[in-house]
Design a protein around this motif. Sequence first.
Motif, mmCIF file in Angstrom:
data_model
loop_
_atom_site.group_PDB
_atom_site.id
_atom_site.type_symbol
_atom_site.label_atom_id
_atom_site.label_comp_id
_atom_site.label_asym_id
_atom_site.label_seq_id
_atom_site.Cartn_x
_atom_site.Cartn_y
_atom_site.Cartn_z
ATOM 1 N N ALA A 386 2.590 -13.943 1.241
ATOM 2 C CA ALA A 386 2.552 -12.738 0.419
ATOM 3 C C ALA A 386 1.110 -12.349 0.084
ATOM 4 C CB ALA A 386 3.362 -12.951 -0.859
ATOM 5 N N LEU A 387 0.281 -13.348 -0.232
ATOM 6 C CA LEU A 387 -1.125 -13.060 -0.536
ATOM 7 C C LEU A 387 -1.863 -12.573 0.700
ATOM 8 C CD1 LEU A 387 -1.866 -16.153 -2.776
ATOM 9 C CD2 LEU A 387 -1.927 -13.768 -3.528
ATOM 10 N N GLY A 388 -1.536 -13.126 1.880
ATOM 11 C CA GLY A 388 -2.179 -12.678 3.106
ATOM 12 C C GLY A 388 -1.884 -11.227 3.411
ATOM 13 N N HIS A 389 -0.695 -10.767 3.056
ATOM 14 C CA HIS A 389 -0.348 -9.360 3.280
ATOM 15 C C HIS A 389 -1.218 -8.439 2.428
ATOM 16 C CE1 HIS A 389 2.249 -6.026 4.460
ATOM 17 N NE2 HIS A 389 2.257 -5.650 3.197
ATOM 18 N N ARG A 390 -1.580 -8.897 1.234
ATOM 19 C CA ARG A 390 -2.436 -8.079 0.349
ATOM 20 C C ARG A 390 -3.908 -8.206 0.741
ATOM 21 N NH1 ARG A 390 -0.411 -4.123 -1.895
ATOM 22 N NH2 ARG A 390 -1.939 -4.202 -3.596
ATOM 23 N N ALA A 391 -4.375 -9.432 0.968
ATOM 24 C CA ALA A 391 -5.784 -9.627 1.301
ATOM 25 C C ALA A 391 -6.123 -9.111 2.685
ATOM 26 C CB ALA A 391 -6.137 -11.126 1.201
ATOM 27 N N GLY A 392 -5.127 -8.922 3.556
ATOM 28 C CA GLY A 392 -5.379 -8.483 4.920
ATOM 29 C C GLY A 392 -5.566 -6.990 5.082
ATOM 30 N N ARG A 393 -5.462 -6.240 3.998
ATOM 31 C CA ARG A 393 -5.659 -4.782 4.096
ATOM 32 C C ARG A 393 -7.120 -4.458 4.412
ATOM 33 N NH1 ARG A 393 -4.510 -3.010 -1.536
ATOM 34 N NH2 ARG A 393 -5.220 -5.137 -1.933
#
Length: 398
Positions: A386-393
Amino acid sequence: MPSRASGTLMLMATVLLVSANLRPAITVVGPLIERIGADTGLSPSALGVLGAVPIVAFGLVAPVVHALGRRFGLERTILLSLLILVGGTLLRSAPGIDGLPQAVPLYAGTALLSAGIGVGNVLVPAVVKRDFPDRVPLMTGAYTAALVGTAAVFSGVAVPLADLLNWELALAVPALFALLASTVWALRRAPVPEAPEDSAPSVAGGRLPTTLWRQPLAWQVSLYFGLQSTLFFTLLTWFPAIQTSHGITEASAGLWLGLFQAAGVVASLIVGQVMQRARDQRGISAVVIAFMLTALLGIIFAPGLMPLWALCAGTSTGCSLLLALTFISLRAGSPSQVGQLSGMAQGVGYLVAAGGPVFAGALFQAVESWTPVLWCALAIALVQGALGHRAGRNVQVE
């Protein structure tokens, strides 16, 4: 042109050599963890603490490294960190002194060498951002592959070295590699920047800049770094013990731990090239987490296929580290900001991760089964996704 090309190759080689020293002194411990416990009398909980010492050291050192780099320069600070790594690695292998138990130099040396590694953890991304600004994902993939590759080699040879010498001398071998890196790094010639770094960037409208600690994106990067580190160091410390609990020999468990880390080498090189062309990293992050979920469920329900699960887990942890380091470089706008975000992400991240090996050892000691530990790891992987989806923007910190 030839001299410029050779200079670039030299810069790349020195970065890769330093990166290659950021894990071997730590990863050589995992395959020998039960042997160390048998000889020193340390309990599983105490061995979990030993596995957590490097992570705590990384977290405590990271916030001050950026200031040291600005004060003394990246080259001199990294050189000092390599020399500290050599000294700490040798101290860790020393016998008990003046009646003190052998655990004293074991823990003290581990803390010292980990502090040296912690400096490199923070400053290598800043060097990459400064020296290779147009090839950050590609170079990050290359140095992540070097880091993971040498870690895998030292894990794979740890048991044979301990059989040939003893586990104390096996733990000392990485000092030779670090000494080589410090010698080569001392000969390095850093490029002269065309303009000074932005120590005080201007802000439109005269407003004060927002600190990293107040920005959600910086926290997303930091917590992603923390959770991927939690999974990596927990598996690094206890994966051999998990395997031997299923009847796998100590030597084979060390080889599968080496495979676990080696898988990240190829994965990092491939994913680094993909990220060089990708608009953002969200899709890659989702695939990486899928590999970890597959590995953990496989270990729980089909332990007979352990080499396959080692391959899947290693692919995930290697790519997760690459993503975490790439997030730091791409979410910041300059080498100076990379240093600041790297310090925050690794300071927060490693302190979060420090509880992983300790908790895993204590939970196993309480229930005498690795299955609850693996279910906890699966929950951590879901949050990391879930954090990777946000930090990957494709955005940057202010």
